[in-house]
Design a protein around this motif. Structure first.
Motif, mmCIF file in Angstrom:
data_model
loop_
_atom_site.group_PDB
_atom_site.id
_atom_site.type_symbol
_atom_site.label_atom_id
_atom_site.label_comp_id
_atom_site.label_asym_id
_atom_site.label_seq_id
_atom_site.Cartn_x
_atom_site.Cartn_y
_atom_site.Cartn_z
ATOM 1 N N GLU A 63 0.317 -1.485 -0.449
ATOM 2 C CA GLU A 63 0.093 0.360 -0.139
ATOM 3 C C GLU A 63 0.339 1.323 0.020
ATOM 4 O OE1 GLU A 63 -4.000 0.225 2.674
ATOM 5 O OE2 GLU A 63 -2.589 1.831 3.632
ATOM 6 N N VAL A 64 0.583 1.779 -0.801
ATOM 7 C CA VAL A 64 1.827 3.021 -1.109
ATOM 8 C C VAL A 64 1.094 4.516 -0.930
ATOM 9 C CG1 VAL A 64 3.004 2.078 -2.388
ATOM 10 C CG2 VAL A 64 1.326 2.775 -3.506
ATOM 11 N N LEU A 65 1.627 5.855 -1.015
ATOM 12 C CA LEU A 65 1.194 6.964 -1.396
ATOM 13 C C LEU A 65 0.945 7.096 -2.350
ATOM 14 C CD1 LEU A 65 0.521 9.367 0.541
ATOM 15 C CD2 LEU A 65 3.279 10.413 0.146
ATOM 16 N N GLY A 66 0.069 8.454 -2.494
ATOM 17 C CA GLY A 66 -0.433 8.671 -4.228
ATOM 18 C C GLY A 66 -1.326 9.836 -4.409
ATOM 19 N N VAL A 67 -0.673 10.546 -5.340
ATOM 20 C CA VAL A 67 -1.218 11.816 -5.552
ATOM 21 C C VAL A 67 -2.530 11.572 -6.942
ATOM 22 C CG1 VAL A 67 -1.443 14.335 -5.870
ATOM 23 C CG2 VAL A 67 0.404 12.957 -5.117
ATOM 24 N N VAL A 68 -3.999 11.843 -6.423
ATOM 25 C CA VAL A 68 -5.281 12.284 -7.355
ATOM 26 C C VAL A 68 -4.212 13.244 -8.366
ATOM 27 C CG1 VAL A 68 -7.498 12.072 -8.039
ATOM 28 C CG2 VAL A 68 -7.091 11.259 -5.801
ATOM 29 N N TRP A 69 -4.800 12.160 -9.502
ATOM 30 C CA TRP A 69 -3.878 13.355 -11.064
ATOM 31 C C TRP A 69 -5.426 13.943 -12.548
ATOM 32 C CZ3 TRP A 69 0.133 14.975 -9.188
ATOM 33 C CH2 TRP A 69 1.540 15.686 -10.446
ATOM 34 N N ASP A 70 -4.425 14.767 -12.630
ATOM 35 C CA ASP A 70 -5.286 15.481 -13.335
ATOM 36 C C ASP A 70 -6.005 14.512 -14.561
ATOM 37 O OD1 ASP A 70 -5.415 18.481 -12.658
ATOM 38 O OD2 ASP A 70 -3.729 17.887 -12.711
ATOM 39 N N ALA A 71 -7.362 14.258 -15.006
ATOM 40 C CA ALA A 71 -7.208 13.266 -15.983
ATOM 41 C C ALA A 71 -7.037 13.615 -17.176
ATOM 42 C CB ALA A 71 -9.165 12.956 -15.959
ATOM 43 N N PRO A 80 -5.228 19.476 -0.945
ATOM 44 C CA PRO A 80 -4.717 19.171 -2.219
ATOM 45 C C PRO A 80 -3.629 19.735 -2.690
ATOM 46 C CG PRO A 80 -7.497 18.824 -2.585
ATOM 47 C CD PRO A 80 -7.097 19.591 -1.112
ATOM 48 N N LEU A 81 -2.466 19.074 -3.392
ATOM 49 C CA LEU A 81 -1.551 20.140 -3.985
ATOM 50 C C LEU A 81 -2.262 20.760 -4.693
ATOM 51 C CD1 LEU A 81 0.860 16.988 -3.704
ATOM 52 C CD2 LEU A 81 1.373 19.139 -2.357
ATOM 53 N N ALA A 82 -1.476 21.811 -4.918
ATOM 54 C CA ALA A 82 -2.163 23.050 -5.690
ATOM 55 C C ALA A 82 -1.888 22.859 -7.954
ATOM 56 C CB ALA A 82 -1.648 24.651 -5.310
ATOM 57 N N PRO A 83 -2.968 23.439 -8.332
ATOM 58 C CA PRO A 83 -2.412 22.683 -9.709
ATOM 59 C C PRO A 83 -1.111 23.145 -10.720
ATOM 60 C CG PRO A 83 -5.513 23.952 -9.385
ATOM 61 C CD PRO A 83 -4.090 24.496 -8.383
ATOM 62 N N ALA A 84 -0.332 24.767 -10.000
ATOM 63 C CA ALA A 84 0.784 24.833 -10.221
ATOM 64 C C ALA A 84 2.112 23.533 -9.718
ATOM 65 C CB ALA A 84 0.504 26.274 -9.471
ATOM 66 N N TRP A 85 1.484 23.283 -8.413
ATOM 67 C CA TRP A 85 1.969 22.128 -8.261
ATOM 68 C C TRP A 85 2.467 20.952 -9.193
ATOM 69 C CZ3 TRP A 85 2.748 17.230 -6.671
ATOM 70 C CH2 TRP A 85 3.282 16.833 -5.762
ATOM 71 N N ARG A 86 1.128 20.919 -9.384
ATOM 72 C CA ARG A 86 0.813 19.668 -10.345
ATOM 73 C C ARG A 86 1.542 19.695 -11.486
ATOM 74 N NH1 ARG A 86 -4.132 19.973 -7.984
ATOM 75 N NH2 ARG A 86 -5.354 19.990 -10.130
ATOM 76 N N ARG A 87 1.456 21.164 -12.044
ATOM 77 C CA ARG A 87 1.779 21.393 -13.674
ATOM 78 C C ARG A 87 3.685 21.244 -13.592
ATOM 79 N NH1 ARG A 87 -2.841 25.078 -13.406
ATOM 80 N NH2 ARG A 87 -0.749 26.785 -12.969
ATOM 81 N N LEU A 88 4.017 21.873 -12.868
ATOM 82 C CA LEU A 88 5.617 21.697 -12.145
ATOM 83 C C LEU A 88 6.070 20.418 -12.120
ATOM 84 C CD1 LEU A 88 8.262 22.738 -11.582
ATOM 85 C CD2 LEU A 88 7.690 22.828 -9.080
ATOM 86 N N VAL A 89 5.742 19.766 -11.217
ATOM 87 C CA VAL A 89 5.716 18.104 -11.492
ATOM 88 C C VAL A 89 6.061 17.936 -13.653
ATOM 89 C CG1 VAL A 89 5.122 15.844 -10.577
ATOM 90 C CG2 VAL A 89 4.993 17.913 -8.868
ATOM 91 N N ALA A 90 4.445 17.691 -13.545
ATOM 92 C CA ALA A 90 4.626 17.325 -14.970
ATOM 93 C C ALA A 90 5.223 16.999 -16.256
ATOM 94 C CB ALA A 90 2.991 17.325 -15.231
ATOM 95 N N PHE A 91 5.311 19.042 -15.934
ATOM 96 C CA PHE A 91 6.581 19.464 -16.698
ATOM 97 C C PHE A 91 8.421 18.698 -16.036
ATOM 98 C CE2 PHE A 91 10.629 22.026 -17.151
ATOM 99 C CZ PHE A 91 10.254 22.357 -18.377
ATOM 100 N N ALA A 92 8.178 18.831 -15.406
ATOM 101 C CA ALA A 92 9.475 18.242 -14.432
ATOM 102 C C ALA A 92 9.556 16.654 -15.613
ATOM 103 C CB ALA A 92 10.095 17.713 -13.668
ATOM 104 N N ALA A 93 8.470 16.094 -15.434
ATOM 105 C CA ALA A 93 8.923 14.529 -15.590
ATOM 106 C C ALA A 93 9.034 14.528 -16.722
ATOM 107 C CB ALA A 93 7.434 13.778 -15.397
ATOM 108 N N ARG A 94 8.160 15.271 -17.571
ATOM 109 C CA ARG A 94 8.439 15.338 -19.258
ATOM 110 C C ARG A 94 10.023 15.616 -20.402
ATOM 111 N NH1 ARG A 94 4.393 18.052 -19.617
ATOM 112 N NH2 ARG A 94 5.294 20.163 -20.186
ATOM 113 N N TYR A 95 10.239 16.733 -18.738
ATOM 114 C CA TYR A 95 11.846 17.196 -19.862
ATOM 115 C C TYR A 95 12.707 16.466 -19.088
ATOM 116 C CZ TYR A 95 14.963 20.741 -21.112
ATOM 117 O OH TYR A 95 16.016 21.083 -21.197
ATOM 118 N N TYR A 96 12.577 15.927 -17.658
ATOM 119 C CA TYR A 96 13.714 14.759 -17.784
ATOM 120 C C TYR A 96 13.669 13.730 -17.958
ATOM 121 C CZ TYR A 96 16.175 19.109 -15.623
ATOM 122 O OH TYR A 96 15.504 20.442 -15.698
#
Length: 721
Positions: free
Chosen positions: A62-70, A95-111
């Motif tokens: 059982e792990v920690l997760g973050v509900v993400w944008d569909a 909930p973690l803010a949309p700006a934080w989720r966009r940062l994570v999504a960009f970092a994942a995509r770019y790196y």
């Protein structure tokens, strides 16, 4: 690990039929090198907003997760697939803010990593382990947000500082604050933070430093300035040296808005700061901002992206800016009417009319053979110590000697697990590998031939400390009338908790006359009584295969020079200028010629011209693909096969991407694992990104065919080649 494959199969509808379970995408940290990386679908009896922290089953755990944008175009789950249910929600955490989720999504995509890996690595580890009741207790102990407008402390600014603050206040940036060591850059940061917090009662600021050992000094200064206005709880730190409980407390304070100012190292760039107004990246040139494990992000570059995306101001500060930032802040010219996208601010003068130290270059070819300290340097150190001044001796190599050697049979203290030597540490009589950590006792005789005469080769900080103590044993410090004292600060002496703070306090209190140290004491520290700095063996970086080596050497030496003469009144009272001594076998090298003049712009112009001609960053974009395997042949075979597969598939962007042949790393074996790498280079960042993204499926497929492969990774914008 690479980004995921087949993302449509992992998404789900965001609006299920009435009465049905809600299918929610949840970002989780999936196993390394799996092809499953995008948010996975889980069932929930109630709708949960994106950003909600949940606990979900993953395999047997059982792990920690973050509900993400569909995603916009969600595909239904395959027929017959039953999603597993969300196990629970972390109540009380917004909930973690949309700006934080966009940062994570960009970092994942770019790196080129998975969203779940980046998202979960950015959260405090203790969130993964705490149960609902434990978390509820932590939340009850969290201090409430403090919204006190207050008035900022009235600090007299120099004309250069005032001009920089005014520009940052009125212009959008990004800003590169190019200020000499001792010019007062930190005060500019504090003024800008104060303005942002005073303008908005909920505004937050992020101040980043490259290394953990710089945070206590900065924290004490920030607390002294802002705690009277906003309370002690309004300032928190975030770095890997904190305990899990401390990291969770700081993260919760930032996430809830109780913390108005977050101080931290590179990991703090992912802090949850809903009302972020200003970001400061001090010593922006430092390579420590580049993460070297897992998702290999660059915190400085993410800070610039985050500030632009969240409408915050970002200030990059350095006395020796990275050539990427220097080029990005170039002023408009006839041939380049637009100039760079950063705004460059100058602060060339030291506070209090202080002068930068005079640089003295010693040609070691003219000194006695085998001398560690040239007679002129030793005389200068002796004179300073006798007058009660302090000196700093820099050698970026810890231990007593890099290797033990048998002259009879040429045996060397090689590490059995790495293609590197074990370093001789005389204090505890051990041989230690600084790559894998393997340690052993020093042998009484040569293990190969039995010769009793095995000797150290080369020098480390331990040896310098010992030799200086012997050379200065008869020197009397006036007016105290005591013998000179030599101290050492490096990674070995600062392992224990609080050891660094204790040793720095001794230096500040005047209990150490000559400090021997590595690069960890060469930057950021405000030593008021040091008037002489000496670099005794800096030549090793001049002929490195890494094209960034001269830039890093110049930055290190200029930062080290900046530790001397920071207190203008103290230097004036001594009646002699501060000095920076450099012992070298190559006194006419361009690095030292520019350093004599403290002329970073000229050095940067020369380096940029060379890079432009060679097509190297910042005029081109690079990525490394590294393979770790049981044999060097397997590692290089995987990379070669992956390159051939990319060419055969004619991947998008390939026509603008050059793939170099795979080669072993400089230290090709670490902890028994062979390492090879392949360099990719392109004049187009977009083409390189398109190629890397399309290449992921082929890399995963090749991994399945190469059984000797341990792991592979992609490093975008590598800082060391």
């Amino acid at each position: 690990m690479a980004p995921p494959l087949h993302t449509s199969a992992l998404s789900c509808p965001s609006t299920p039929p009435d009465g049905a379970l809600h299918l929610l995408p949840v970002a989780v940290s999936t196993p390394a090198h799996s092809s499953v990386g995008e948010p996975l679908s889980y069932a929930s009896s109630t709708p949960l907003p994106p950003g909600t922290l949940v606990r979900v089953p993953l395999g047997a755990r059982e792990v920690l997760g973050v509900v993400w944008d569909a995603p916009e175009h969600a595909a239904p789950l395959p027929p017959g697939v039953q999603p597993r249910a969300i196990a629970g929600v972390l109540e009380g955490v917004a909930p973690l803010a949309p700006a934080w989720r966009r940062l994570v999504a960009f970092a994942a995509r770019y790196y080129q990593r998975s969203v779940g890996e980046v998202a979960l690595a950015a959260l405090p580890p203790q969130l993964r382990d705490l149960g609902p009741q434990q978390l509820a207790r932590r939340l009850r102990r969290a201090p409430p947000p403090v919204h006190s407008p207050g008035a900022t402390e009235n600090v007299a600014l120099s004309a250069e500082q005032a001009s920089a603050v005014a520009e940052i206040h009125t212009q959008p940036g990004p800003f590169l604050l190019f200020g000499s060591t001792g010019s007062g850059k930190t005060e500019v940061y504090l003024q800008c933070v104060a303005q942002a917090l005073a303008a908005d009662p909920q505004a937050q600021a992020l101040v980043m430093v490259p290394e953990i050992n710089l945070t206590p000094q900065l924290e004490s200064r920030v607390l002294a300035r802002f705690a009277p206005l906003y309370g002690d709880a309004a300032v928190v730190s975030m770095h890997s040296g904190m305990t899990p409980a401390q990291r969770l407390k700081s993260w919760l304070a930032a996430h809830t808005g109780a913390a108005r100012i977050v101080l931290g190292t590179r990991m703090a760039v992912f802090a949850s700061l809903p009302r972020l107004a200003v970001i400061v990246v001090d010593e922006e040139h430092d390579a420590s901002y580049k993460q070297q494990e897992g998702a290999r992000y660059h915190a400085r570059d993410l800070a610039v992206w985050r500030a632009r995306e969240q409408g915050a101001r970002v200030i990059l500060g350095s006395a020796t800016p990275s050539l990427e930032s220097w080029h990005a802040s170039r002023p408009p010219s006839a041939g380049d009417p637009r100039g760079g996208r950063y705004q460059r601010l100058y602060m060339p003068s030291r506070i209090g009319a202080g002068q930068l130290p005079r640089v003295c270059v010693v040609d070691m070819g003219q000194q006695p053979r085998g001398a560690v300290f040239s007679p002129p340097l030793l005389a200068a150190i002796t004179e300073r110590v006798q007058r009660g001044e302090q000196c700093l001796v820099l050698l970026n190599r810890r231990g007593f000697a890099p290797v033990l050697h048998c002259h009879a049979c040429s045996w060397k203290s090689d590490c059995p697990h790495c293609s590197a030597h074990q370093v001789f540490h005389k204090i505890d009589r051990t041989l230690r590998c600084h790559h894998c950590g393997f340690a052993s006792r020093v042998p009484r005789a040569c293990p190969a031939c039995g010769n009793l005469d095995i000797a150290p080769i080369g020098r480390g900080t331990e040896q310098l400390e010992e030799q200086l103590a012997a050379l200065l044993r008869n020197v009397i410090v006036e007016p105290a009338g005591r013998a000179a004292r030599v101290g050492r600060i490096d990674a070995d002496t600062t392992r224990a908790k609080g050891a660094l703070e204790e040793q720095l306090a001794q230096v500040h209190a005047g209990e150490v006359d000559v400090l021997v140290g590595t690069q960890m004491v060469a930057k950021g520290h405000d030593f008021r009584r040091i008037t002489l700095v000496a670099a005794v063996q800096p030549d090793g970086a001049l002929f490195s295969s890494d094209f960034r080596a001269p830039e890093r050497l110049f930055a290190l030496l200029m930062q080290a020079a900046g530790r001397a003469g920071r207190d203008a009144l103290y230097v004036a009272a001594q009646g002699q200028d501060a000095q920076m001594w450099i012992q070298t076998w190559h006194p006419e090298h361009p690095v030292y010629a520019a350093l004599r003049r403290h002329d970073w712009p000229a050095f940067a112009a020369q380096q940029l011209a060379e890079r432009a001609e060679a097509g190297m960053p910042p005029f081109a974009y690079q990525a490394l693909v590294r393979a770790d395997a049981r044999t060097q042949e397997a590692a290089q075979g995987f990379l070669t096969a992956a390159a051939e597969a990319a060419r055969a598939a004619q991947l998008p962007g390939l026509e603008q991407v050059f793939l170099f042949p795979p080669v072993p790393l400089t230290i090709q074996r670490v902890a028994g694992v062979e390492r090879a790498q392949m360099l990719l280079e392109s004049p187009s960042r977009a083409a390189l990104q398109h190629f890397l993204s399309a290449w992921q499926a082929l890399l995963h497929a090749e991994r399945a065919r190469h059984k000797g492969l341990v792991r592979w990774l992609v490093d975008v914008d590598p800082q060391a080649i």
